[in-house]
Design a protein around this motif. Sequence first.
Motif, mmCIF file in Angstrom:
data_model
loop_
_atom_site.group_PDB
_atom_site.id
_atom_site.type_symbol
_atom_site.label_atom_id
_atom_site.label_comp_id
_atom_site.label_asym_id
_atom_site.label_seq_id
_atom_site.Cartn_x
_atom_site.Cartn_y
_atom_site.Cartn_z
ATOM 1 N N LEU A 1 0.819 -1.213 0.000
ATOM 2 C CA LEU A 1 0.000 0.000 0.000
ATOM 3 C C LEU A 1 0.853 1.263 0.000
ATOM 4 O O LEU A 1 0.480 2.257 -0.619
ATOM 5 C CB LEU A 1 -0.937 0.018 1.214
ATOM 6 C CG LEU A 1 -2.085 -0.971 1.178
ATOM 7 C CD1 LEU A 1 -2.921 -0.845 2.442
ATOM 8 C CD2 LEU A 1 -2.939 -0.774 -0.050
ATOM 9 N N LEU A 2 1.988 1.224 0.652
ATOM 10 C CA LEU A 2 2.861 2.393 0.676
ATOM 11 C C LEU A 2 3.322 2.756 -0.732
ATOM 12 O O LEU A 2 3.360 3.927 -1.107
ATOM 13 C CB LEU A 2 4.069 2.142 1.585
ATOM 14 C CG LEU A 2 4.985 3.332 1.824
ATOM 15 C CD1 LEU A 2 4.217 4.512 2.398
ATOM 16 C CD2 LEU A 2 6.117 2.940 2.752
ATOM 17 N N SER A 3 3.611 1.764 -1.546
ATOM 18 C CA SER A 3 4.014 1.990 -2.932
ATOM 19 C C SER A 3 2.878 2.614 -3.736
ATOM 20 O O SER A 3 3.080 3.550 -4.514
ATOM 21 C CB SER A 3 4.446 0.672 -3.561
ATOM 22 O OG SER A 3 4.577 0.796 -4.949
ATOM 23 N N VAL A 4 1.672 2.101 -3.538
ATOM 24 C CA VAL A 4 0.496 2.628 -4.235
ATOM 25 C C VAL A 4 0.254 4.078 -3.832
ATOM 26 O O VAL A 4 0.019 4.936 -4.682
ATOM 27 C CB VAL A 4 -0.746 1.753 -3.938
ATOM 28 C CG1 VAL A 4 -2.020 2.406 -4.433
ATOM 29 C CG2 VAL A 4 -0.583 0.367 -4.555
ATOM 30 N N MET B 1 0.288 7.327 -6.335
ATOM 31 C CA MET B 1 -0.890 8.187 -6.468
ATOM 32 C C MET B 1 -0.548 9.633 -6.132
ATOM 33 O O MET B 1 -0.975 10.555 -6.826
ATOM 34 C CB MET B 1 -2.023 7.690 -5.563
ATOM 35 C CG MET B 1 -2.649 6.401 -6.016
ATOM 36 S SD MET B 1 -3.862 5.873 -4.786
ATOM 37 C CE MET B 1 -5.140 5.257 -5.852
ATOM 38 N N THR B 2 0.211 9.817 -5.086
ATOM 39 C CA THR B 2 0.585 11.171 -4.664
ATOM 40 C C THR B 2 1.475 11.839 -5.705
ATOM 41 O O THR B 2 1.235 12.985 -6.093
ATOM 42 C CB THR B 2 1.294 11.120 -3.293
ATOM 43 O OG1 THR B 2 0.409 10.498 -2.352
ATOM 44 C CG2 THR B 2 1.659 12.508 -2.818
ATOM 45 N N ARG C 1 -6.267 9.869 -8.028
ATOM 46 C CA ARG C 1 -6.897 9.320 -6.836
ATOM 47 C C ARG C 1 -7.460 7.920 -7.002
ATOM 48 O O ARG C 1 -7.945 7.342 -6.037
ATOM 49 C CB ARG C 1 -8.030 10.248 -6.386
ATOM 50 C CG ARG C 1 -7.542 11.635 -6.038
ATOM 51 C CD ARG C 1 -8.692 12.559 -5.763
ATOM 52 N NE ARG C 1 -9.531 12.657 -6.959
ATOM 53 C CZ ARG C 1 -10.650 13.332 -7.042
ATOM 54 N NH1 ARG C 1 -11.104 13.964 -6.015
ATOM 55 N NH2 ARG C 1 -11.332 13.375 -8.156
ATOM 56 N N HIS C 2 -7.431 7.374 -8.198
ATOM 57 C CA HIS C 2 -8.012 6.057 -8.459
ATOM 58 C C HIS C 2 -7.020 5.202 -9.227
ATOM 59 O O HIS C 2 -6.443 5.663 -10.206
ATOM 60 C CB HIS C 2 -9.298 6.191 -9.278
ATOM 61 C CG HIS C 2 -10.314 7.068 -8.633
ATOM 62 N ND1 HIS C 2 -10.327 8.435 -8.806
ATOM 63 C CD2 HIS C 2 -11.343 6.795 -7.797
ATOM 64 C CE1 HIS C 2 -11.331 8.954 -8.109
ATOM 65 N NE2 HIS C 2 -11.952 7.979 -7.481
ATOM 66 N N VAL D 1 -5.517 5.755 2.606
ATOM 67 C CA VAL D 1 -5.365 6.628 3.770
ATOM 68 C C VAL D 1 -6.191 6.094 4.938
ATOM 69 O O VAL D 1 -5.713 6.049 6.082
ATOM 70 C CB VAL D 1 -5.755 8.084 3.429
ATOM 71 C CG1 VAL D 1 -5.871 8.949 4.676
ATOM 72 C CG2 VAL D 1 -4.742 8.671 2.458
ATOM 73 N N ASN D 2 -7.413 5.657 4.685
ATOM 74 C CA ASN D 2 -8.265 5.121 5.748
ATOM 75 C C ASN D 2 -7.636 3.882 6.383
ATOM 76 O O ASN D 2 -7.640 3.723 7.604
ATOM 77 C CB ASN D 2 -9.653 4.797 5.205
ATOM 78 C CG ASN D 2 -10.597 4.365 6.290
ATOM 79 O OD1 ASN D 2 -10.746 5.044 7.306
ATOM 80 N ND2 ASN D 2 -11.230 3.227 6.106
#
Length: 173
Positions: free
Chosen positions: A120-123, A127-128, A133-134, A153-154
């Motif tokens: 998730l950190l890579s994703v 995205m950033t 955002r998708h 983020v959630n």
Amino acid sequence: MPSSYQAPSRKDKAPAETFSQTAQTNTKKETATVQKILDNKGKDVFSIGPQNTLHEAVEILRDKHIGALPVLDPQGGLLGILSERDIVRRLADTPGQTLGQKVEEIMTRKVEVCEASEALLSVLRRMTEGRFRHMPAVSEDQVVGMVTIGDVVNYRLNELEYEALQLKQLIVG
């Protein structure tokens, strides 16, 4: 004086309850992956075809309360992505003529994708950095889900909430 009718809005819906991560998910020595988000979201992937109109796309986005649609060929292959941002830009360029246009005319063709095993950190970083955002999640060239920056983020906020609770228990206990 009669009250006027106002259509329901997203704010009218009761907020869904959220739950923190469990002790097991936060104490394991494994990396949080896209699959963890997909498992919580369910299997539904809303998509659209390139020949559909923007009017049809807007209706799906509205009815499903989502911000982007993967654009798929008849075999389910990813051709592009259509976001609210793409539609708003076209509305500004062609006022009054936009909704009849085809999805393929404005979709983003170069799509960043992720796999279920990706961290998730890579994703979140991609995205950033890419300012989107998708991100469609793919497996064997088929879209298996959609990950949003809000999902990532959630998930991380829930992890931090649990970590803070654990630290508080260590200090107090």
